[in-house]
Structures are given as structure tokens and as C-alpha cells.
Design an enzyme around this catalytic site. Structure first.
Site, short mmCIF file in Angstrom:
data_model
loop_
_atom_site.label_atom_id
_atom_site.label_comp_id
_atom_site.label_asym_id
_atom_site.label_seq_id
_atom_site.Cartn_x
_atom_site.Cartn_y
_atom_site.Cartn_z
N GLN A 8 0.83 -1.19 0.00
CA GLN A 8 0.00 0.00 0.00
C GLN A 8 0.87 1.25 0.00
O GLN A 8 1.94 1.28 0.62
CB GLN A 8 -0.90 0.03 1.24
CG GLN A 8 -2.02 -1.00 1.21
CD GLN A 8 -2.93 -0.85 2.42
OE1 GLN A 8 -2.45 -0.95 3.55
NE2 GLN A 8 -4.21 -0.63 2.19
N GLU A 122 -12.24 2.02 8.15
CA GLU A 122 -11.28 3.06 8.50
C GLU A 122 -10.86 3.78 7.21
O GLU A 122 -10.53 3.12 6.21
CB GLU A 122 -10.07 2.46 9.21
CG GLU A 122 -10.42 1.89 10.58
CD GLU A 122 -9.21 1.38 11.34
OE1 GLU A 122 -8.07 1.80 11.00
OE2 GLU A 122 -9.39 0.57 12.26
N GLN A 134 -9.02 0.07 5.72
CA GLN A 134 -9.49 -1.30 5.91
C GLN A 134 -11.00 -1.30 6.14
O GLN A 134 -11.59 -0.28 6.48
CB GLN A 134 -8.80 -1.99 7.09
CG GLN A 134 -9.15 -1.44 8.46
CD GLN A 134 -8.60 -2.30 9.59
OE1 GLN A 134 -8.13 -3.41 9.39
NE2 GLN A 134 -8.66 -1.78 10.80
N ARG A 136 -14.05 -4.07 7.83
CA ARG A 136 -14.37 -5.36 8.46
C ARG A 136 -15.85 -5.38 8.83
O ARG A 136 -16.46 -4.33 9.06
CB ARG A 136 -13.51 -5.58 9.70
CG ARG A 136 -13.56 -4.46 10.72
CD ARG A 136 -12.67 -4.75 11.93
NE ARG A 136 -12.64 -3.60 12.83
CZ ARG A 136 -11.68 -2.68 12.82
NH1 ARG A 136 -10.68 -2.76 11.96
NH2 ARG A 136 -11.71 -1.66 13.68
N HIS A 661 -44.60 -15.16 34.60
CA HIS A 661 -44.42 -16.20 35.62
C HIS A 661 -43.91 -15.68 36.95
O HIS A 661 -44.50 -15.93 38.01
CB HIS A 661 -43.47 -17.29 35.11
CG HIS A 661 -42.97 -18.15 36.22
ND1 HIS A 661 -41.74 -17.94 36.82
CD2 HIS A 661 -43.54 -19.17 36.88
CE1 HIS A 661 -41.58 -18.81 37.80
NE2 HIS A 661 -42.66 -19.57 37.84
#
Length: 702
Positions: A8, A122, A134, A136, A661
């Protein structure tokens, strides 16, 4: 062996941050959230700076928060980073322009579409060009119930009303859906019902909100928040409302309740509840007889037909009328006694030791089992170390073992269909694993004297008689006292005749579930023998229809089981919301109360009284280790928890309502109780002393 290397370009951003394609606060999938700060994203991610936050909905910026940003972290071209103070004139400026915000939203939606789900991205901005560092998946989002259309929907949790918020397996989900009179939608291993149509009509909305106020105020507050927006639910003309059989109990007169004009009216006669119980017993006996000899797909078809008939009986006007009569009488007594004589929650005491309460009888009957075993020390010693699978068979070797085994078998004949999370047919029933009861039996022997079950019942009756006389004496001295006394006596009678029956319909359902399960597991054994499945319990991960098809064809893609098991593990980690929209937004309600002490935790008052004691935070019934006088704090209780109620002196749950209950049995046993306490098991520490105010609905940490 080959490896891929990602190369990168290093960029030196003027701004950076995080983008969520679903709102991280509300989980709304339609709202995109952007955090942005000057310089590197490191400062934003680490929390060293207050970042801008922008919210975007359908291409429109709907919210901006621009805090003061005093510093930024920048990259140094020769390596490393530097912290730099931001000029005072720029500290309150917007990091991204509106145009850049919308450009980034467009990029985020493209990434989301590519990966097929909500993303945590990001990003950085260098030379006015966006770079994606990135992306995710966001794995913490609760799945959205699928309606299969593009309309707006508002879903409320079935589990919060059935006191079972654990994830259910596919077979359990599909069978419970068969019992419902309205569509249920699954998500995250739980079931939800859509109330959007009810909210759209002013008449049905009023009824729904009133009912939720009595049942779960947090759901009510969330629904109000949604309707007040005005743009999510489209209002219908009033004449398009769809009135249901169940209406709010508040504000009714004694005459309204006793002379109900519709088909749900029942006479104030104790024989009615007894008759409905007897009919159910005969029906279950017929089911057991009829399913014998059935095999293959015949079993599934027989279950479907039996379930259809059972559902018709469950929603029979007389059955619903009996339950509604008790709820109406309880509401009337609480409302009128408070108004006339200043008595809060009078129906709580008047509900104790009510006839036909199958759930409270279950707790007292286990005390009777303890009484049978109590005289035999060899049996008691053996039970402390007994082999879980074979302990009933081994009992006969010991003095008193035969008597003990018979008492346990008799108990299982009546209650063996019960278990924790009983609405899920895949859960292990007491009849399948009787050793589940051993710790409670031993605790009852240790904690109580002989005859405690009968004593508790008689004590409750005495409290009812005492309270009734107190109320009638006070009423007789009021203006028009004679009529008030007459109405109150009638309402107390109505309450006593039907409040116990409130617990019976669910007992009837799970009684059938045990019969269904025994028949279905025989078919699972056939699939195991044919090597279609690897273990009988694999069929829990099939829907009812898929299971039937596997039996019909003797074939199954086993990868489906593998995938479902992994999916279920993920679902077990999720906390289901009370209310979720079709946009995925989780709408949390609030109690909005100012009448509680500082530091107290608000909840719903469901059983009157104030008590102090040691809190025992118990998440699973098998981990229960209670002593006489402890206060039980848990997520929810269902009928299988009832045997524990005989030894506690107060109850706090995260889930529940006035007629669920825990509330019903707490009133029956005279235990102060507060339910619907958000995050109670996290806010209260095990062993901590607490004060439970079941009259006004709050818990104090002492």
C-alpha cells in the site's frame, strides 16, 4: 506454497476516521455514522481527541456534532508521528465539508454492498481524496426479523413476554410458532411479532400501549418514541383498526367486568376453571394414546393436526375469558382499593394460595417430595453423590429408597414436562434428566421443617382472609359503603376463582410438547440408524418441516446441521432487544421516574412488600445455591424456577411484567418482587445486600 503480499502507498492525511454503515448506537442499518478528526486516525481510534460525528440517512445529513478538537497526530515523512496543537480558530470547525460527508457515505454504501453486510471502515483524506485503509464486518448487530417486503415494521420480542430470552434452536422456533395465533418472525434465534399495524390505528394503538404499560413499561416507552416521530408509522383511518379480543384492564367498572357483553364473558363460578383443566387432561391423554403406533411422516401430520386443535382450544372464548376475568379483577381491586382506602396493590395479597395454580403447586409438591425422603439418611447421603443418569434405578438399594423413588416418579408424572426455557422443545425436560431436581430436593430438606408445603399454603390463605376482612371493614365505613363492599367481595371472588388458572394454559402446551418430543426422538433414532445424522440431537437444528422431509426421503445435507450449529453459537452471545424496527434500529425505553431514591434502580412493581437480604445473582438454574432468606436476582424465570421460590424472600429479574411467571408466583407466595430491571445481573453483585421495594418498583444497593 505461495503467499500474497499487499503493498500500500503511504499517504499523509489531512483528516481520518471511522465510518460505520449502521449506526453503532441504535443499530439502524439506514443511518450511516462517520467519526472524523484532523490528522491520522490513530487519535480518533485511541480516543485521544473528541472527533466530529456525522449521521447520514438516505443521502441526507441528519445530525452533526462538532466538538472542540485541541490536538491532532500527524505522520512525519521520514518516519514516526508528531502531536500537534490545533490553532484556536480551527478547533471548532467541521473536519469534513458536507459534500465530503456525502461522498464518504456513498463510498461506505458501495463497500457494504460489496461485502453483503454492515461494515466498520477506516478511512483517511489526503489531498482531498479519500483512501480506504481497511473494512471489516460489524458482528455485534442484532439481526433484523425478515418480513419479505419493503414496508416499515416494528417488532416486539416474544421472549420478553414468555420469560425466555435465550436463543432457541430451529426445531424449537418452528414448533413454538405453530402455537401462535398471529405470525411470528425469527431473528437471532428468537421470535418477534410485528405491531406496526396496531400502532398505525389510534384505537388499537391506545389498547396496545395500555397493555404494554401493564406488562412491560420499557416496551411501551419505546413504542411511544417510535410513534411520536410521525414519519415511520403511517396512521390509518380509525375505521381501519383491527380490534383484538384482549383489551386493557384499567378503568373498567365492576359491572363492566361482570356483565362483559362479548363472547369472552365467563360466569363467576369455580367449576369453570376446574372443567377446563379436566378437558385438557383428557385431551393430553388422548394425544398420548393417538400418537402411539404412528411412524414416519404420520407422526408429523398427527402433531400438526393435534396442534391445530390445541390452538383452537387455547384461543377459545371461555379460556381467554377466564384469564381476562382474573386480570380485570386484579386491576379493579388495585385501582379501587387505592382510590377508596389508600391501599396499594391489594390484589397481590388477595392472590396468595389461589386454587388451580399448577405452577405454585409444583413448588409445594417438591417440598412434599423432600418430606418423603427426609427420614432416610442413607437416601439423602446417596443423592449428594448420585450418578446423574441412573440415580432413580439405584435408589432401591437403600433404606427408604423405594419410597423416595415412588415420590419422585409421582412428581415427574405431573411435572416432568417442565424445564428451564420450556417453550423450546429441544431443551432437556425433567422427565429426561430427573437429576436436575436433586439440588432443590436436598436444599428443601436442609432448609425447611416437615410439612412446610402445607404450612406455606395455609399461611397464604390466612393472609388472604385477613386482608379481605381489613378491606371490607374500611369500605363499610365509607359513603355508599354497602355497594362498595358488595362489588369488592364479587371482585375478590372472581380473582380467587380464576387467577390460579392463569398459569394453566402454558402447562397444557408443554405437556403436549413432551409427548411430541418423545415421538420425534424416535424418528431421530431412525435417522441415526440410517446414518443420515451423526447424533439424535442433530435434528434440533432442523425446522419441523425440514425434519419431516428428512424422514420422508431419508436424506439430508449434513452441512446444513454444521452451519446451523455454528450460527446458534453466535446467536447465544447476542442479547435480544425488546423492540427493533425493520431498519434494524433497537429502540430502548426508559422508566422516566423521579419518585425513587437517588442511586436506586427502577423496575416494575409486581408483588408488594419491602425486603432486605443477600442478593444471589444466578444466570442458570442449575447453578442455584440459595439459602433461606436470599433474594434471587436473574435475567428471567419461567415455571421451572418455581421450586426455588419457596426458599427466597424477594425477586429481581431483568425481564417480566405484571402477569408473567415470576410476578404471578411471587404474589402467590407473598414475595416482594420487582421485574423489568434493566441489566440487574450486571448492576447487582452476587452476595451484595439489597433492598427490594415491590410496592413502588425499585431496588436499592445497600
Amino acid at each position: 506454497m505461495q503467499l500474497a503480499v499487499v503493498v500500500q502507498q503511504m499517504v499523509f492525511p489531512q483528516a481520518a476516521g471511522i465510518l460505520f454503515t449502521a449506526d453503532p448506537v441504535t443499530a439502524n442499518r439506514e443511518v450511516l455514522s462517520i467519526d472524523a478528526g484532523f490528522g491520522l486516525g490513530e487519535a480518533v481510534v485511541s480516543g485521544r481527541v473528541n472527533a466530529d460525528n456525522y449521521k447520514v440517512y438516505n443521502g441526507e445529513i441528519i445530525d452533526k456534532r462538532i466538538p472542540a478538537k485541541k490536538l491532532a497526530i500527524y505522520a512525519i515523512k521520514d518516519g514516526g508521528t508528531k502531536v500537534q496543537e490545533i490553532e484556536p480558530g480551527l478547533q471548532n470547525t467541521q473536519v469534513l465539508t458536507d459534500e465530503q460527508i456525502l461522498q464518504l457515505e456513498h463510498i461506505g454504501r458501495r463497500i457494504e454492498k460489496h461485502f453483503g453486510g454492515a461494515q466498520d471502515v477506516e478511512w483517511c483524506l489526503a489531498d482531498d481524496k479519500f483512501h480506504i485503509v481497511q473494512s471489516r464486518p460489524i458482528t455485534t448487530l442484532y439481526p433484523i426479523p425478515e418480513a419479505g417486503d419493503k414496508e416499515n415494521h416494528v417488532y416486539i420480542s416474544v421472549g420478553h413476554q414468555q420469560m425466555m430470552t435465550d436463543a432457541m434452536k430451529p426445531l424449537g422456533l418452528s414448533l413454538w410458532r405453530l402455537t401462535a395465533f398471529r405470525p411470528m418472525f425469527k431473528a437471532g434465534g428468537r421470535l418477534f411479532v410485528d405491531v406496526a399495524k396496531q400502532l398505525a390505528s389510534s384505537a388499537s394503538r391506545k389498547t396496545l400501549l395500555a397493555m404494554m404499560g401493564e406488562h412491560d413499561p420499557l416496551i411501551k416507552d419505546a413504542l411511544i418514541a417510535i410513534t411520536e416521530r410521525g414519519n415511520f408509522i403511517k396512521s390509518l383511518p380509525d375505521d381501519q383498526s383491527e380490534p383484538g379480543p384482549i383489551k386493557s384492564s384499567s378503568g373498567k367498572s365492576a359491572a363492566d367486568i361482570l356483565a362483559r357483553p362479548d363472547s369472552y364473558r365467563v360466569e363467576n363460578d369455580p367449576a369453570i376453571a376446574a372443567g377446563m383443566i379436566r378437558r385438557n387432561e383428557l385431551s393430553v391423554a388422548a394425544l398420548k394414546q393417538g400418537i402411539q403406533g404412528k411412524s414416519g411422516t404420520e407422526v408429523f401430520d398427527f402433531i400438526l393436526e393435534d396442534n391445530r386443535q390445541s390452538r383452537e382450544n387455547l384461543f377459545d372464548p371461555q379460556n381467554l375469558g377466564a384469564i381476562m376475568a382474573a386480570v380485570d379483577a386484579s386491576a379493579w381491586l388495585n385501582e379501587k382499593m387505592s382510590e377508596w382506602v389508600g391501599e396499594k396493590n391489594a390484589a397481590d395479597t388477595l392472590s396468595q394460595s389461589a386454587p388451580n395454580n399448577i405452577t405454585s403447586e409444583m413448588g409445594r409438591d417438591l417440598l412434599d417430595v423432600a418430606d418423603v425422603i427426609r427420614p432416610y439418611p442413607e437416601v439423602i447421603n446417596y443423592l449428594q453423590w448420585a450418578n446423574e443418569d441412573e440415580f432413580l434405578d439405584e435408589l432401591a438399594k437403600f433404606d427408604g429408597g423405594q419410597e423416595a423413588a415412588e415420590a419422585i416418579h409421582t412428581y415427574l408424572d405431573k411435572y416432568g414436562m417442565r424445564c428451564s426455557g420450556e417453550i423450546d422443545i429441544t431443551k432437556t425436560r425433567w422427565a429426561e434428566k430427573p437429576a436436575i431436581l436433586i439440588p432443590t430436593i436436598l436444599a428443601n430438606i436442609k432448609t425447611f421443617e416437615y410439612g412446610a408445603g402445607k404450612q406455606k399454603f395455609e399461611h397464604g390463605l390466612h393472609q388472604v382472609e385477613k386482608k379481605e376482612q381489613e378491606l371490607l371493614d374500611k369500605l363499610s365505613r365509607l359513603p355508599d359503603g354497602g355497594q362498595k363492599v358488595q362489588d369488592t367481595k364479587e371482585m375478590i371472588s372472581l380473582l380467587r376463582n380464576f387467577i390460579g388458572y392463569r398459569e394453566y394454559p402454558k402447562y397444557g402446551i408443554v405437556s403436549r410438547f413432551l409427548v411430541y418430543k418423545q415421538a420425534l426422538m424416535k424418528e431421530a433414532a431412525q435417522l441415526l440408524q440410517a446414518n443420515v445424522v451423526h447424533e439424535k440431537e442433530d435434528i434440533y437444528y432442523l425446522t419441523f418441516e425440514e425434519f419431516r422431509e428428512a424422514v420422508r426421503t431419508n436424506k439430508l445435507d449434513y452441512q446444513l446441521i454444521v452451519d446451523r450449529k455454528e450460527e446458534h453459537k453466535l446467536f447465544e452471545k447476542l442479547r435480544p432487544p425488546r423492540v427493533i424496527t425493520s431498519d434494524g434500529e433497537i429502540v430502548a425505553g426508559n422508566y422516566n421516574r423521579e419518585d425513587i431514591p437517588a442511586g436506586a434502580i427502577a423496575g416494575l412493581a409486581v408483588s408488594s412488600g419491602i425486603t432486605e437480604g443477600r442478593a444471589r445473582v444466578i444466570l442458570h438454574i442449575e447453578d442455584a445455591d440459595l439459602e433461606d432468606g436470599d433474594i434471587l436476582v436473574t435475567v428471567f424465570t419461567d415455571p421451572s424456577w418455581t421450586p426455588l421460590f419457596v426458599s427466597i424472600k424477594g425477586l429481581v429479574t431483568e425481564v417480566g411484567g405484571l402477569m408473567t411467571h415470576g410476578a404471578v408466583i411471587a404474589r402467590e407466595y407473598g414475595l416482594p418482587a420487582v421485574v423489568g430491571v434493566e441489566n440487574a445481573t450486571r448492576l447487582i453483585e452476587d452476595g451484595q445486600r439489597i433492598r427490594v421495594n415491590g410496592t413502588d418498583g425499585f431496588v436499592e444497593l445497600l
